[in-house]
Motif scaffolding. Structure first.
Motif, PDB file in Angstrom:
ATOM      1  N   TRP A 121       0.812  -1.220   0.000  1.00  0.00           N
ATOM      2  CA  TRP A 121       0.000   0.000   0.000  1.00  0.00           C
ATOM      3  C   TRP A 121       0.839   1.261   0.000  1.00  0.00           C
ATOM      4  N   GLN A 122       2.140   1.130   0.008  1.00  0.00           N
ATOM      5  CA  GLN A 122       3.048   2.262  -0.015  1.00  0.00           C
ATOM      6  C   GLN A 122       2.685   3.275   1.071  1.00  0.00           C
ATOM      7  N   ALA A 123       2.274   4.489   0.723  1.00  0.00           N
ATOM      8  CA  ALA A 123       1.990   5.516   1.719  1.00  0.00           C
ATOM      9  C   ALA A 123       0.812   5.161   2.607  1.00  0.00           C
ATOM     10  N   PHE A 124      -0.054   4.237   2.171  1.00  0.00           N
ATOM     11  CA  PHE A 124      -1.226   3.876   2.962  1.00  0.00           C
ATOM     12  C   PHE A 124      -0.930   2.737   3.935  1.00  0.00           C
ATOM     13  N   THR A 125       0.274   2.211   3.886  1.00  0.00           N
ATOM     14  CA  THR A 125       0.691   1.207   4.848  1.00  0.00           C
ATOM     15  C   THR A 125       0.934   1.881   6.190  1.00  0.00           C
ATOM     16  N   SER A 126       0.377   1.318   7.259  1.00  0.00           N
ATOM     17  CA  SER A 126       0.475   1.937   8.579  1.00  0.00           C
ATOM     18  C   SER A 126       1.569   1.287   9.411  1.00  0.00           C
TER      19      SER A 126
ATOM     20  N   VAL B  65       0.502  -2.606   9.653  1.00  0.00           N
ATOM     21  CA  VAL B  65      -0.887  -3.008   9.475  1.00  0.00           C
ATOM     22  C   VAL B  65      -1.259  -2.804   8.013  1.00  0.00           C
ATOM     23  N   VAL B  66      -1.649  -3.881   7.343  1.00  0.00           N
ATOM     24  CA  VAL B  66      -2.021  -3.824   5.930  1.00  0.00           C
ATOM     25  C   VAL B  66      -3.472  -4.264   5.792  1.00  0.00           C
ATOM     26  N   PRO B  67      -4.398  -3.351   5.496  1.00  0.00           N
ATOM     27  CA  PRO B  67      -5.804  -3.736   5.345  1.00  0.00           C
ATOM     28  C   PRO B  67      -6.016  -4.580   4.095  1.00  0.00           C
TER      29      PRO B  67
ATOM     30  N   SER C 265      -4.606   2.589  10.707  1.00  0.00           N
ATOM     31  CA  SER C 265      -4.157   2.218  12.042  1.00  0.00           C
ATOM     32  C   SER C 265      -3.252   3.300  12.607  1.00  0.00           C
ATOM     33  N   GLN C 266      -3.456   3.608  13.900  1.00  0.00           N
ATOM     34  CA  GLN C 266      -2.698   4.680  14.535  1.00  0.00           C
ATOM     35  C   GLN C 266      -1.843   4.184  15.690  1.00  0.00           C
ATOM     36  N   GLY C 267      -1.603   2.876  15.748  1.00  0.00           N
ATOM     37  CA  GLY C 267      -0.769   2.363  16.821  1.00  0.00           C
ATOM     38  C   GLY C 267      -1.591   1.598  17.840  1.00  0.00           C
ATOM     39  N   THR C 268      -1.051   1.460  19.044  1.00  0.00           N
ATOM     40  CA  THR C 268      -1.714   0.714  20.092  1.00  0.00           C
ATOM     41  C   THR C 268      -1.767   1.534  21.371  1.00  0.00           C
ATOM     42  N   ASN C 269      -2.662   1.121  22.283  1.00  0.00           N
ATOM     43  CA  ASN C 269      -2.672   1.712  23.607  1.00  0.00           C
ATOM     44  C   ASN C 269      -1.898   0.809  24.558  1.00  0.00           C
TER      45      ASN C 269
END
Length: 406
Positions: free
Chosen positions: A267-272, A283-285, A332-336
């Motif tokens: 996903w290049q830039a969309f890979t989180s 994270v790859v949707p 995805s923005q990470g984890t808590n």
């Protein structure tokens, strides 16, 4: 930028605990705290009790106590105290969005709130608005680095991109910029500039670093003194090789190009890129040919030296939007602290609409939707600031009030 301490800028001191017996420490504290009741009470207590009390104070109070004495300044700056302070404090989240993607005037809004486990709603408060600063559209995210949030600031007119890293050993923030144009054809090597940041955000020094040629594909992520970002390495006889560039923040050198499965950077830039249990993860949707996804692949870099990756696939109990262009997209923005993987929208959901984030538990396979109250979710807010059109947004979990000031 430190989102909670914009007005004060204390002088940086070495992160060492000075020696000396307890009696000499008490004497020096006495001489420095005659007019401070809090300090007067603290200096009569054993040192371990003092540390326990100090870890319970807000960052703003600790900033003031840096001036009490050299002992206290050294104590508050020590690695052991900083680690204890972060462990004792509840995590906070940061929501940032820009009021304009393509038009003017641009303004960055920064909200923060306290994270709570298993809650269905959280409250965010507006901390600051910054004119002439914006977030680009396209699903990018901006994490906080050791209490500071990196936005687009021009460190060098020649710089094509920059990412912020932190060296926990030297207590030093550094920005890595790429001077070689990403559009350069067949460069023999890449030129980077490492910018060391000091008090007040000023530039302390600049050094240049070179590496073999590559094409950057993702934004950077700082983890435990190292910076990672996805890239592709040219190959004369085959397709470009996907890698992760690993940059050592302390020693200011590119350690390696970590070989990466092609599916990780599809996903290049969309890979989180996220930090998952202390490791780099991606994270790859799974949404090829669709406008949403109900499962995703989690790739974890298990061994940096051996370039070993593991893959896990998770099914979501409901679908999340993932459309290109100017539409809604969950990234995805990470984890808590609980290890839940967080998904949030890359743009505000619309005019005066509720702002939701999703927390997915990889152990129980359950997902909860959490509303973040206060994030541009009223008509009055949109009218007050003249918000129109698409507003790029970013959500950063596990933010703490930094006491390691630059």
């Amino acid at each position: 930028m430190n989102t909670h301490h914009q007005k004060e800028a204390p002088t940086r001191v070495p992160l060492t605990i000075q020696g000396g017996g307890a009696l000499s420490k008490r004497k020096r504290w006495n001489e420095s705290s005659k007019d401070d009741d809090v300090v007067g009470k603290l200096h009569l207590l054993p040192l371990d009790i003092e540390v326990e009390i100090l870890t319970r104070l807000p960052g703003k109070s600790l900033m003031k106590f840096l001036c009490v004495s050299k002992i206290w300044s050294s104590l508050i700056r020590s690695q052991r105290f900083v680690s204890s302070y972060y462990a004792a404090k509840p995590s906070r989240f940061i929501v940032a969005f820009t009021n304009s993607v393509f038009g003017d005037p641009k303004r960055l809004f920064i909200f923060s709130g306290e994270e709570e486990t298993s809650s269905s709603s959280l409250v965010a408060n507006l901390d600051i608005t910054i004119p002439s600063v914006t977030l680009p559209h396209g699903g990018f995210k901006y994490c906080t680095v050791h209490g500071f949030m990196a936005c687009f600031v021009t460190f060098s007119r020649k710089a094509k991109g920059a990412c912020l890293g932190y060296d926990p050993v030297g207590d030093q923030f550094k920005a890595l910029t790429l001077l070689t144009s990403v559009y350069a054809h067949n460069p023999s090597f890449m030129v980077h500039e490492v910018i060391r940041l000091g008090g007040g955000g000023r530039v302390v020094s600049r050094t240049r670093v070179t590496s073999p040629p590559y094409h950057p594909m993702t934004v950077g992520l700082s983890i435990n003194g190292f910076m990672y970002y996805g890239a592709s390495v040219p190959n004369q006889s085959a397709a470009p090789t996907p890698v992760f560039v690993c940059f050592d923040v302390r020693y200011e050198r590119i350690l390696s190009f970590i070989t990466t499965p092609k599916e990780v950077l599809v996903w290049q830039a969309f890979t989180s890129l996220i930090e998952y249990k202390g490791k780099l993860a991606v994270v790859v949707p799974d949404c090829l040919g669709s406008t949403s996804f109900d499962r995703f692949n989690l790739w974890i870099l298990e061994d940096v030296k051996k370039h070993e990756w593991s893959k896990q696939t998770f099914e979501l109990p409901l679908s999340l939007p993932f459309t290109l262009g100017m539409c809604q997209r969950m990234i995805s923005q990470g984890t808590n602290k609980a290890g839940e993987i967080i998904f949030s929208p890359s743009t505000l959901p619309g005019r005066a609409q509720p702002f939701y984030v999703f927390y997915y538990n990889t152990d129980t396979r359950n997902m909860r939707r959490v509303r973040i109250h206060g994030v541009a979710d009223t008509e009055e807010f949109w009218s007050r600031y003249g918000l129109t059109g698409v507003c790029s947004a970013s959500f950063s979990p596990q933010h703490v009030d930094s006491i390691a000031f630059i």
